[in-house]
Design an enzyme around this catalytic site. Sequence first.
Site, PDB file in Angstrom:
ATOM      1  N   PRO A   1       0.771  -1.244   0.000  1.00 50.81           N
ATOM      2  CA  PRO A   1       0.000   0.000   0.000  1.00 50.81           C
ATOM      3  C   PRO A   1       0.806   1.301   0.000  1.00 50.81           C
ATOM      4  O   PRO A   1       0.779   2.082   0.952  1.00 50.81           O
ATOM      5  CB  PRO A   1      -0.855  -0.124   1.261  1.00 50.81           C
ATOM      6  N   CYS A   2       1.463   1.582  -1.119  1.00 50.24           N
ATOM      7  CA  CYS A   2       2.233   2.821  -1.243  1.00 50.24           C
ATOM      8  C   CYS A   2       1.314   4.048  -1.249  1.00 50.24           C
ATOM      9  O   CYS A   2       1.765   5.160  -0.962  1.00 50.24           O
ATOM     10  CB  CYS A   2       3.120   2.778  -2.478  1.00 50.24           C
TER      11      CYS A   2
END
Length: 182
Positions: A135-136
């Site tokens: 989850p950047c």
Amino acid sequence: MLFEAKQPSPLGLITMVSDGTNLVGLYLEGQKYFCSSIREKPILQSDLPIFDVTKDWLKRYFSGKKPEIASLSLNPAGSEFRHLIWKFLCEIPYGQTTTYGALAQKASHLLNRPRMSAQAVGGAVAHNPISIIIPCHRVIGSNGSLTGYAGGIDRKVKLLQLEGINIDLSDLHVCLPQNVET
């Protein structure tokens, strides 16, 4: 040998890439660095078990559930430093954010360095080859700004909103209900 499958999503077409067992890439159509870590042309083959598991994970995620990253077999290509940063990304809880600076502090502490550049962390975050799952999109600027997302800021906003994070669209700053700190 690499394989790929396509999957429609609320954010547009997703390309999944596998080595036959693990997910090695997940890219949004038009994403910056699209397939940049893929060193050979994948063969279109959508019937692999890893693609089925990933499609189910994405379906649950986009329906507002909180599927566990650990339920997927991931093997992204990257340097030791990038792997460290991607590991940190996987530790950011659903519905929460952290900053590039906080990740840099965490990395410098773990690597026993006096400091770490937030820009170096930003480069590792930007080159994340498994978007959404790693989850950047949960990483923001130190002032709350929605800086950088290889899939586009509009998609970052949608992902954060899906996770229940309030977004002030008038100036693209996040109103942080909770902030993950190191």
